[in-house]
Design an enzyme around this catalytic site. Structure first.
Site, short mmCIF file in Angstrom:
data_model
loop_
_atom_site.label_atom_id
_atom_site.label_comp_id
_atom_site.label_asym_id
_atom_site.label_seq_id
_atom_site.Cartn_x
_atom_site.Cartn_y
_atom_site.Cartn_z
N THR A 219 -0.27 5.00 1.05
CA THR A 219 -0.53 5.95 2.11
C THR A 219 -0.52 5.26 3.47
O THR A 219 -1.26 4.32 3.70
CB THR A 219 -1.89 6.64 1.89
OG1 THR A 219 -1.92 7.20 0.58
CG2 THR A 219 -2.11 7.73 2.92
N LYS B 254 -5.87 26.79 -9.35
CA LYS B 254 -4.68 26.03 -8.99
C LYS B 254 -4.85 24.61 -9.53
O LYS B 254 -5.96 24.08 -9.59
CB LYS B 254 -4.47 26.00 -7.48
CG LYS B 254 -5.53 25.22 -6.70
CD LYS B 254 -5.24 25.23 -5.22
CE LYS B 254 -6.29 24.42 -4.44
NZ LYS B 254 -6.10 24.47 -2.99
N PHE C 253 -12.59 20.25 -8.67
CA PHE C 253 -11.59 19.30 -9.19
C PHE C 253 -12.25 17.96 -9.52
O PHE C 253 -13.18 17.53 -8.87
CB PHE C 253 -10.52 19.08 -8.12
CG PHE C 253 -9.66 17.88 -8.37
CD1 PHE C 253 -8.56 17.96 -9.19
CD2 PHE C 253 -9.97 16.66 -7.78
CE1 PHE C 253 -7.77 16.85 -9.42
CE2 PHE C 253 -9.19 15.54 -8.01
CZ PHE C 253 -8.08 15.64 -8.83
N ASP D 120 -6.57 -2.80 3.23
CA ASP D 120 -5.47 -3.67 2.82
C ASP D 120 -5.65 -5.10 3.31
O ASP D 120 -4.83 -5.96 3.02
CB ASP D 120 -4.14 -3.12 3.35
CG ASP D 120 -3.86 -1.71 2.89
OD1 ASP D 120 -4.07 -1.45 1.70
OD2 ASP D 120 -3.44 -0.87 3.72
N ASP E 84 0.85 -1.17 0.00
CA ASP E 84 0.00 0.00 0.00
C ASP E 84 0.90 1.24 0.00
O ASP E 84 2.10 1.15 0.29
CB ASP E 84 -0.90 -0.03 1.24
CG ASP E 84 -1.80 1.19 1.33
OD1 ASP E 84 -2.33 1.61 0.29
OD2 ASP E 84 -1.97 1.72 2.43
#
EC number: 7.6.2.1
Length: 1010
Positions: free
Chosen positions: A267, A425, A402, A623, A265
């Protein structure tokens, strides 16, 4: 739609057993070992007196011991983890929805309440493990509970894991067992057939020492001991969280030395998920670039009472530019304070608490806050900020949010003076396409430098809008946003129209904090020829950026392709084998936007077609399925709870400990187990084959060549401790040399230490040794007399001589196998020989014979035989002939074809001391045209939520307009992120937010020819 008659509880079961199923299930699993079933069959034979030449307790006691120890170990390993939550009734309404499934990005249902029908979709569903923020209470209804939750639907089933050596042992036992049936029998008389039948089964019992049950007792002890080494390793202890490494299973240690593929994984496993505002470029001037030889103190933000005291920045020139009211600098930080979807919570005056969709946004807003542009609060149509001590409210007219295609976000605001502005941005390559033809080339150069350092870059731009044009655009925007058909494409066209002719303002550079030692760990594992794949739910840019930061990706690598699919079925049907074939040629593989179930599917794909040992490592509940699917599952005890740890086989606190787990503990465990098996089979094959040669001289009468007590104690006492000492303490090189030469790990991939070929070599070696051990003593004692003229060629003297030669030969062979002698090993080897002679002289004494004549018939044999010089000369000659071919073969092999182990051990002998630690490498600055991706989030932004006003629970507290009050501040991001902390310390626990809409595979290859 489905309507349930019975509501399931919210209990989750992650254990394999319960009180009632433990005994039958555990015995079923243990008897999957063919050796256990084989010994049970031998036990049945031994209770039949007509065919048994050995007592039944010699088998039943070790068998029960093995089953009991293994059962106790399995019960300890099976950690029960369950939770229970009360489900209240819902008498006034009804929910009709889809049945339980593993799709995290979709939910369909309807709620009927007081006669009204409401649509239910994914935006109205909270997944198990989510944390409710920005509200103190809410009304909720449990739709799926316990194992029916989407998160648990993505978790794989608990499987019974066995090592490749266990599976090989099953095959070898099946191959060895038929050897018992190759004996030839003969007899005379009327009952010849029946006598042959009985003799046949007698030899089955006698020759069972080819694979004794003590083998499995020793294996379990060795695994347990090597597991303790992992638990006790202080170099894998993480002091910050007081977390030691833990071997949660004791059956897979040697498999750690054969890992070929690691699935990780991102993060929380590779990264700390802590973002820091590192550098920026404003109007062509770079800030935050401090030469390494200059030591500057951190910037003093005392002029700003609302500054976050944990924020650290070292370039004082940026603060001076803010104080000098440089227009571009003020516009830069004004953009950061306005263009975001962060929500501020201020329960008391001056106590700001930020909740951000991603830690990147939190880092940028916090940076603007410290430099004097403090985001204070927002409503659906306004944003209030404090600019250099003055309270200002901007009218929020539109949020151009976004998404994964746009890779940017914009806001349109009206200042208190009535000026209309658009602030944007986004990813630099995307923003560049929408700039006015004049833009600052220096910003472009700074972005290249930032990207070369592996920082997460972001370009900032703005434009002023005409009032009439915006009024007309706003009307078209409203029409598009309410259209029933093709709504998204119409909005995208309007966004493209207004986000043009922008003026480049500058760029930001954010550092995503990696865990300590991650790049070095990945580099070491790569040198060990271990393939590392990163499976993450992040978008491609984010994962790619981390790949470069942790040395998983390098500039010389070339991108091969990216695969996208709407569902895992699409990917599997179209490119499953092609993906695997190409990915396995790559040095690094990154799979982006994958769901927990897709992570497990990738692992299963490699297991299915590659036939290699895999390891999965992760820290969160998303996970778990991957951890369960791999041969070895490793849990990181981080900030996402304990579900990954509870489902894992091994756990620790930092990714960097993985290299020690594999390159040291894993390699040592594999090496020790293989040495143990080779030696154990050698000593027992040699022991047993002597019976076979003796059968030609005893008329195949099933008479044993050794004393019955020697047969009983051979594996239990005389050879047990020496082989255990080697298997628990032996090491070819120490841990420092293991890290300096990670190539030592490669033989584990190739099964070089123990395989069918190695087993066949052991059998040939044992066959030769057994010939020497039988015929040399036989020839030495034939027609031999003592010095006083008495005959010594009797059965008992021959048995004593043969078993003594055997014990010396196998002890010397053990010394040749051992690479690392300790005081314990020396005591075990010499003590076993001393024990043999002590027991032999005791059992062959007059006193034991007088007590039990039938049990101790070898009266006086030891003192009458072992006082003859020719007996000791025979022992010496036999021992030399047994080991001489081994020494010769090894000498020639080292000289002509040395292995990596031989080369490193030669270096160790030359060094004659522990080598010094490797020199620290200077950080290499890369120059690159690659753009680091900016991670907004895993999914679409929060623009709709911000403008809807649904997040507001109460009016903001009254506050002053300036910097009069200093209060406690804080920041807590939302979603998958753990938290932003300028000091590198997370502030709150992260929450699993697993959502994916496609499967994207990013793969790199190092060989240009491919």
């Amino acid at each position: 739609n489905s309507k349930r008659k019975k509501t399931n509880t919210n209990a989750i079961k992650t254990s394999k057993y319960n009180l009632f199923t433990f005994l039958p299930l555990n015995l079923f699993e243990q008897f999957q070992r063919i050796a256990n079933a084989y010994f049970l069959f031998l036990l049945v034979l031994q209770v039949i007196p007509q065919i048994s030449s050995l007592s039944w307790f010699t088998t039943v006691v070790p068998l029960v011991l093995v089953l009991s120890v293994t059962a106790a170990k399995d019960a300890t390993d099976d950690i029960v983890s369950s939770c229970l939550q009360c489900l209240h009734s819902f008498p006034q309404g009804e929910v009709r929805c889809e049945p339980p499934n593993n799709r995290l990005d979709r939910f369909t249902g309807t709620l009927t309440y007081t006669g009204q029908k409401y649509a239910l979709d994914n935006e109205k569903i909270l997944l198990r493990g989510c944390t409710l923020r920005n509200t103190e209470w809410c009304f909720g209804l449990v739709v799926f509970g316990g194992p029916e939750t989407k998160l648990m639907q993505n978790c794989g089933k608990s499987t019974f894991k066995r090592t490749s050596i266990d599976r090989l042992m099953n095959v070898l036992v099946l191959c060895v067992s038929p050897l018992h049936y190759l004996s030839v029998f003969s007899d005379d008389g009327n009952s010849a057939a029946f006598s042959a039948f009985l003799t046949f089964w007698s030899y089955v019992i006698i020759l069972n020492t080819v694979v004794p049950i003590s083998l499995y007792v020793s294996v379990e002890i060795i695994r347990l001991g090597n597991s303790f080494y992992i638990d006790w390793d202080r170099k894998m202890y993480y002091a910050r969280s007081d977390t030691p490494a833990e071997a949660r299973t004791t059956t897979l240690n040697e498999e750690l030395g054969q890992i070929k593929y690691i699935f990780s994984d991102k993060t929380g496993t590779l990264t700390q998920n802590i973002m820091t505002f590192n550098k920026c470029s404003i109007n062509g001037k770079c800030y935050g670039k401090i030469p390494s030889h200059i030591c500057l103190s951190s910037v003093d933000f005392s002029f700003n009472p609302l500054a976050d005291p944990r924020f650290v920045f070292h370039d004082h020139s940026l603060v001076e530019a803010v104080k000098l009211e440089t227009p571009e600098v003020h516009t830069f930080f004004r953009l950061l304070a306005l263009c975001h979807t962060v929500m501020a919570e201020e329960k008391k005056e001056g106590e700001l608490f930020y909740q951000a969709q991603s830690p990147d946004e939190g880092a940028l807003v916090t940076a603007a806050r410290n430099f004097g542009f403090v985001f204070r609060s927002r409503t659906p149509d306004s944003v209030s900020i404090v600019e250099m001590g003055q309270q200002r409210s901007y009218e929020l007219l539109a949020i151009l949010d976004f998404n994964n295609v746009r890779k940017r976000m914009s806001v349109i605001v009206r200042s208190p003076e009535g000026k209309l502005s658009l602030y944007c941005k986004g990813a630099d390559t995307i923003v560049y396409e929408r700039l006015h033809h004049i833009y600052c080339k220096y910003v472009h150069a700074d972005l290249q430098e930032f990207a070369g350092e592996g920082l997460r870059t972001l370009a900032l731009a703005y434009k002023d809008l005409d009032e009439d044009y915006f009024t007309q655009w706003k009307q078209r925007h409203h029409e598009a946003s309410t259209a029933l058909d093709d709504r998204e494409s119409k909005l995208d066209q309007l966004y493209e129209e207004i986000e043009n002719d922008l003026l480049l303002l500058g760029a930001t550079a954010i550092e995503d904090k990696l865990q300590d030692g991650v790049p070095q760990t990945i580099e070491q594992l790569a040198k060990a020829d271990i393939k590392i794949w990163v499976l993450t739910g992040d978008k491609q840019e984010t994962a790619e950026n981390i790949g470069y930061a942790c040395n998983l990706l390098r500039e010389e690598m070339n991108e091969v392709f990216i695969i996208s699919g709407n569902s895992p079925e699409d990917v599997q049907r179209s490119v499953e084998l092609e993906f695997l074939r190409t990915a396995c040629m790559c040095k690094s593989v990154i799979c982006c936007r994958v769901t927990p179930l897709q992570k497990a599917q990738v692992v299963e794909l490699v297991k299915k077609y590659k036939q290699v040992v895999t390891l999965a490592i992760g820290d969160g509940a998303n996970d778990v399925s991957m951890i369960k699917a791999a041969h070895i599952g490793v849990g990181i005890s981080g900030q996402e709870g304990m579900q990954a740890v509870l489902s894992s086989d091994y756990s620790f606190a930092q990714f960097c400990f993985l290299q020690r787990l594999l390159l040291v503990h894993g390699r040592w465990s594999y090496l020790r187990m293989c040495k143990f098996l080779r030696y154990f089979f050698y000593k027992n094959f040699t022991f047993t084959f002597v019976h076979f040669w003796y059968a030609f001289f005893c008329g195949f009468s099933a008479q044993t060549v050794y004393d019955q007590w020697f047969i009983t104690l051979y594996n239990l006492v005389y050879t047990a401790l020496p082989v255990l000492g080697m298997s628990l303490f032996d090491q070819d090189v120490n841990d420092v040399w293991s890290f300096q030469h990670p190539q030592l790990y490669i033989p584990g991939h190739l099964n070089l230490y123990f395989s069918k070929k190695a087993f066949f070599k052991c059998a040939l070696h044992s066959c030769y040794s057994s010939l020497v051990l039988f015929f040399i003593p036989y020839a030495a004692m034939q027609d031999t007399v003592r010095g006083d003229g008495k005959d010594v060629a009797d059965y008992q003297s021959f048995a004593l001589l043969t078993q003594t030669c055997l014990l010396f030969a196998v002890s010397i062979q053990l010394g040749l196998e051992m690479s690392y002698w300790t005081a314990v090993n020396t005591i075990f080897v010499l003590g076993s020989l001393v024990m043999y002679f002590a027991v032999t002289f005791t059992m062959y004494s007059n006193g034991m014979f007088l007590m039990l004549p039938s049990a101790f018939p070898f009266i006086g044999t030891a003192r009458n035989s072992l006082n003859q010089p020719n007996i000791w000369l025979t022992i010496l000659l036999t021992s030399l002939l047994c080991v001489l071919p081994v020494v010769t073969f090894r000498f020639l092999l080292i000289q002509l074809c040395p292995t990596i182990n031989d080369k490193v051990m030669f270096k160790v002998r030359q060094a004659k001391a522990t080598p010094p630690p490797p020199p620290r490498r200077a950080r290499i600055r890369r120059t690159s045209s690659r753009r680091s991706g900016y991670a907004f989030s895993h999914a679409q932004g929060y623009g709709d939520l911000v403008t809807s006003g649904r997040f507001l629970r109460r009016p903001a507290v009254s506050r002053s307009s300036g910097f009069a009050h200093t209060g406690r501040t804080g920041f807590s991001p939302m979603g998958r992120s753990a938290g932003y902390s300028p000091t590198g310390r997370p502030q709150n626990a992260r929450v699993s937010d697993v959502e994916a809409t496609s499967l994207q595979m990013y793969r790199t290859i190092t060989d240009p020819a491919l």
